[in-house]
Structure formats: structure tokens, C-alpha cells
Enzyme design. Structure first.
Site, mmCIF file in Angstrom:
data_model
loop_
_atom_site.group_PDB
_atom_site.id
_atom_site.type_symbol
_atom_site.label_atom_id
_atom_site.label_comp_id
_atom_site.label_asym_id
_atom_site.label_seq_id
_atom_site.Cartn_x
_atom_site.Cartn_y
_atom_site.Cartn_z
ATOM 1 N N ALA A 94 0.816 -1.211 0.000
ATOM 2 C CA ALA A 94 0.000 0.000 0.000
ATOM 3 C C ALA A 94 0.852 1.264 0.000
ATOM 4 O O ALA A 94 2.018 1.243 0.394
ATOM 5 C CB ALA A 94 -0.918 -0.004 1.227
ATOM 6 N N SER A 121 -1.757 -3.132 -5.314
ATOM 7 C CA SER A 121 -2.546 -3.147 -4.086
ATOM 8 C C SER A 121 -3.843 -2.354 -4.199
ATOM 9 O O SER A 121 -3.879 -1.269 -4.785
ATOM 10 C CB SER A 121 -1.715 -2.567 -2.937
ATOM 11 O OG SER A 121 -2.507 -2.382 -1.779
ATOM 12 N N TYR A 149 -8.922 -6.618 -1.316
ATOM 13 C CA TYR A 149 -9.568 -6.917 -0.041
ATOM 14 C C TYR A 149 -11.075 -6.863 -0.300
ATOM 15 O O TYR A 149 -11.572 -5.859 -0.830
ATOM 16 C CB TYR A 149 -9.218 -5.880 1.030
ATOM 17 C CG TYR A 149 -7.799 -5.942 1.542
ATOM 18 C CD1 TYR A 149 -7.422 -6.922 2.462
ATOM 19 C CD2 TYR A 149 -6.844 -5.018 1.144
ATOM 20 C CE1 TYR A 149 -6.122 -6.972 2.960
ATOM 21 C CE2 TYR A 149 -5.549 -5.062 1.628
ATOM 22 C CZ TYR A 149 -5.202 -6.040 2.540
ATOM 23 O OH TYR A 149 -3.910 -6.091 3.024
ATOM 24 N N THR A 175 -6.579 -11.212 -0.770
ATOM 25 C CA THR A 175 -5.897 -11.367 0.516
ATOM 26 C C THR A 175 -6.896 -11.870 1.550
ATOM 27 O O THR A 175 -7.936 -11.249 1.767
ATOM 28 C CB THR A 175 -5.276 -10.038 0.971
ATOM 29 O OG1 THR A 175 -4.259 -9.655 0.035
ATOM 30 C CG2 THR A 175 -4.656 -10.172 2.351
ATOM 31 N N LYS A 249 -4.264 -15.201 -1.298
ATOM 32 C CA LYS A 249 -2.992 -14.848 -0.661
ATOM 33 C C LYS A 249 -3.149 -14.867 0.859
ATOM 34 O O LYS A 249 -4.046 -14.220 1.401
ATOM 35 C CB LYS A 249 -2.548 -13.452 -1.107
ATOM 36 C CG LYS A 249 -1.240 -12.982 -0.479
ATOM 37 C CD LYS A 249 -0.852 -11.608 -1.008
ATOM 38 C CE LYS A 249 0.436 -11.104 -0.390
ATOM 39 N NZ LYS A 249 0.258 -10.772 1.039
ATOM 40 N N GLY A 305 7.727 -13.466 1.805
ATOM 41 C CA GLY A 305 8.135 -13.397 3.197
ATOM 42 C C GLY A 305 9.600 -13.716 3.428
ATOM 43 O O GLY A 305 9.988 -14.878 3.458
#
Length: 377
Positions: A94, A121, A149, A175, A249, A305
Site C-alpha cells: 500500500a 494493491s 480486499y 488477501t 494470498k 516473506g
């Protein structure tokens, strides 16, 4: 630099002495103010998952082979029916204008030029149509996906998906691991606030969810906010309103992976949100082979990650991933030198991946599992 601000000086040249992703991180700490750093690069609670993600990749060992035929080797990958030059994508992040005035557009320029994919995003600080126009014309580009989202305002969500389709985005990344924000202590300590010139421009016009009147003893989290949280039925709803493939995700549990496939997911991203939601969650390096066992190749797997080296990328592919997503290092490069910095980060990772393949006797990524000292399954 004043508190709670984003950089006002437009850095476009690579700083001297920056030769690794770790160098980019070190230099970016001096570019961004403390509140902005805490928001962009911090994590939940004690930030243990943030640290352990990287440590988990580092702890895996490679077992090189020598004197193997390497001519004609390549990093190409097949993903959702297309072949891409290499397995690197920019993770959805974001408000990238916090890191650099050129924000997501600089990231898109660099990713497209380097042949990397980009996951854009929902909470970006630039319009999705502008990014699609920047990214899609590059002939050697990677995939362009839209991260979503699910919003309580379903009409707005439908319109947002339609905008992404019309702009040319090629998949949706839903997500699913953040129904609430994690306890981000560093961010609160620093007193981070979005500056007035940075906002989620693609969410303008969305209706706020209705406010529930709570009775004594009720929880603002469980009895209000989470009543709007999406469930598996919403994945099916999303599947019904779009022609685009959907990747979920934030999947870490094998049972969720199987449920995702049953719900129509076209792919999965093994992710713990970079440690930004649940601290002490399992590392993605540990979760990935378990998810690979569960899906048995039915859908492509990606992972993010803590990936900081080309050797990490090779290990991820060896454990069952088709591709990897790169998050914070891209923001570090962006803060340091805009599009030039992002391109440098992506180039470093691709170069290091090719070096790692050459030094392990791995001619193509299909041979990556054989480079690990432990079984990927």
C-alpha cells in the site's frame, strides 16, 4: 524531513556503495523518517515472524552438483497458462508514495522493464488505470495482477473488479489473512499518520459499513468489525462476478489450501503477510512444502516473506513454489532511487538466482528440488 511525511526530494540515482538488498535496506533507513519506516517496514508485535521468515530461508542448505551440462539454461516459468522470463513478482504494498513521490508508477516502470510481475494493491496511492497503462505496453513484462480486499460494500467491490478487468489486469489476488490489522507496536510508538497527500485513491466512493450498537459486555471486534469479515462463500461470490483467475494470498494451513481449490481458486500464495498481522505465525519456508503436499500440483503456488537473496528464490522453487513475491526490498529500492532503485533490486535477485543455479548445477528451475539437502516433501 518532518514527522509523518514522505520524501519530498526525488531520488533517481542509485546511491554509492549499494550492492545488495541489505545495502538497500540500510540506506533506506536514512531516507525515510521514523514513522514512515515503522509503517512501511515494521511488523506486528515483537516482529518475530518478520525476522524468522528470513532466517528460515537462510537455514536451508543447498547441495551443489558439479560438471553438469549448463548450456541453454534459463529461469523461465509457466504460470496460469503463460510463460514468463523469471519467477519474480512485486508483492502488493500500500501507499508507495510514502517511499517516493513517483510511488507505484516508478515500481511499475521498473518491474515491467525487468520482466518482473507486479501485484497492485487495493490500497495503492495511485489509480489502477494509470499503473496498467504504464506496465502493460512493455513487451518483455511479467504478469500484472490486482490485489483485492473484499469490502463490506459489495456493489463497490464489484465495480472495483470491473475496473481492474477493463484496465487489463490479468488476475485477482484476494488477501484472506487480514480480517483485522495486526498489533503493530512499532507503528503506534512512532505515531504514524498518513500525510494529507497520500490516500487509497482507488477506494474513493466506497460506503462505510453500518455501525452496530454494542451492548454492555460485547466486543467491538467480534460483535461489530468481524461481522463484516469475508468467508468461503464470498470467494464463491467473487468467482461468480469475474472472468479473471483468482489467487488466494495468505494461506498457511493445508486444509485451507484444499478448501481454496474447492472454492475455485486458480492459485495460492503462501504468505504470513510479512509478519504484519499475526506475530509468531509459521514461517513461509516451513509452510510451503506442507501446502505443496496438500495441493499436489493442482494449482500453482507462490510464496513471499523474507526472501532476500537469489539463493532464497532457488530454495522456494525447490520447495514447491512456481514464483516468489518480493515486498520490503522493493520499497527500500524505491525510497533510495525511485524506478532505478526498484530495477536494481529486481536485477540483483535475478542475477543472484542465475548464479545460484549455475553453482548448484541446476540448468532449469524444474531441477530446483534436487539442489536442497532436505527433501522438499
Amino acid at each position: 524531513m518532518t514527522p509523518h511525511s514522505s520524501p519530498t526530494q526525488v531520488h533517481t540515482s542509485l546511491p554509492e556503495g549499494v550492492a545488495t538488498l541489505a545495502d538497500h535496506e540500510h540506506h533506506a533507513r536514512g531516507v525515510l523518517d521514523a514513522p514512515t519506516w515503522a509503517y512501511l517496514c515494521g511488523a506486528a508485535a515483537d516482529e518475530l515472524t518478520l525476522a524468522r521468515n528470513a532466517e528460515a530461508w537462510q537455514s536451508l542448505e543447498l547441495l551443489p552438483r558439479v560438471l553438469r551440462p549448463m548450456a541453454g539454461g534459463h529461469t523461465r516459468v509457466d504460470l496460469l497458462g503463460r510463460t514468463w522470463a523469471h519467477p519474480l513478482l512485486v508483492a502488493p504494498m500500500a501507499y508507495q508514495r510514502l517511499a517516493h513521490p513517483h510511488g507505484e508508477q516508478a515500481t511499475a516502470l521498473a518491474a515491467a522493464a525487468l520482466g518482473a510481475g507486479m501485484v497492485f494493491s487495493t490500497q495503492a496511492s495511485m489509480p489502477l488505470e494509470q499503473i496498467a497503462t504504464t506496465f502493460l505496453p512493455e513487451p518483455g513484462r511479467g504478469p500484472l495482477w490486482f490485489q483485492l480486499y473484499l469490502q463490506p460494500d459489495r456493489d463497490f467491490t464489484r465495480e472495483l473488479v470491473q475496473r481492474a478487468e477493463s484496465a487489463g489486469f490479468e488476475a485477482l489476488v484476494l488477501t484472506v489473512d487480514a480480517p483485522v490489522q495486526g498489533a503493530r507496536d512499532a507503528e503506534r510508538r512512532a505515531g504514524f499518520r498518513l500525510p494529507a497527500h497520500v490516500s487509497a485513491v482507488n477506494l474513493v466512493g466506497m460506503r462505510p459499513p453500518p455501525v452496530r450498537a454494542l451492548h454492555p459486555g460485547q466486543s467491538a471486534l467480534f460483535d461489530d468489525l468481524l461481522t463484516h469479515a469475508p468467508g468461503w462463500e464470498d470467494v464463491a461470490w467473487l468467482r461468480s462476478i469475474t472472468r479473471l483467475p483468482i489467487l488466494l494470498k495468505g494461506v498457511l494451513h493445508p486444509d485451507d489450501a484444499r478448501q481454496a481449490i474447492a472454492s475455485g481458486a486458480s492459485g495460492l500464495i503462501v504468505s504470513n503477510h510479512g509478519g504484519r498481522t499475526l506475530d509468531t505465525a509459521v514461517t513461509t519456508a516451513k509452510a510451503l512444502p506442507c501446502i505443496a503436499d496438500a495441493v499436489q500440483g493442482d494449482v500453482p503456488l507462490l510464496v513471499d516473506g523474507g526472501i532476500r537473496r537469489g539463493t532464497d528464490v532457488l530454495k522456494a522453487i525447490g520447495l514447491g513454489a512456481s514464483a516468489v513475491l518480493i515486498g520490503r526490498p522493493v520499497l527500500h529500492g524505491l525510497a533510495n532511487a525511485g524506478a532505478t532503485g526498484v530495477a536494481h533490486v529486481l536485477r540483483l535477485l535475478r542475477d543472484e538466482l542465475e548464479i545460484a543455479m549455475a553453482l548448484t548445477g541446476c540448468r532449469t528451475l524444474a531441477e530446483a528440488p534436487a539442489t536442497l539437502t532436505q527433501s522438499p516433501r
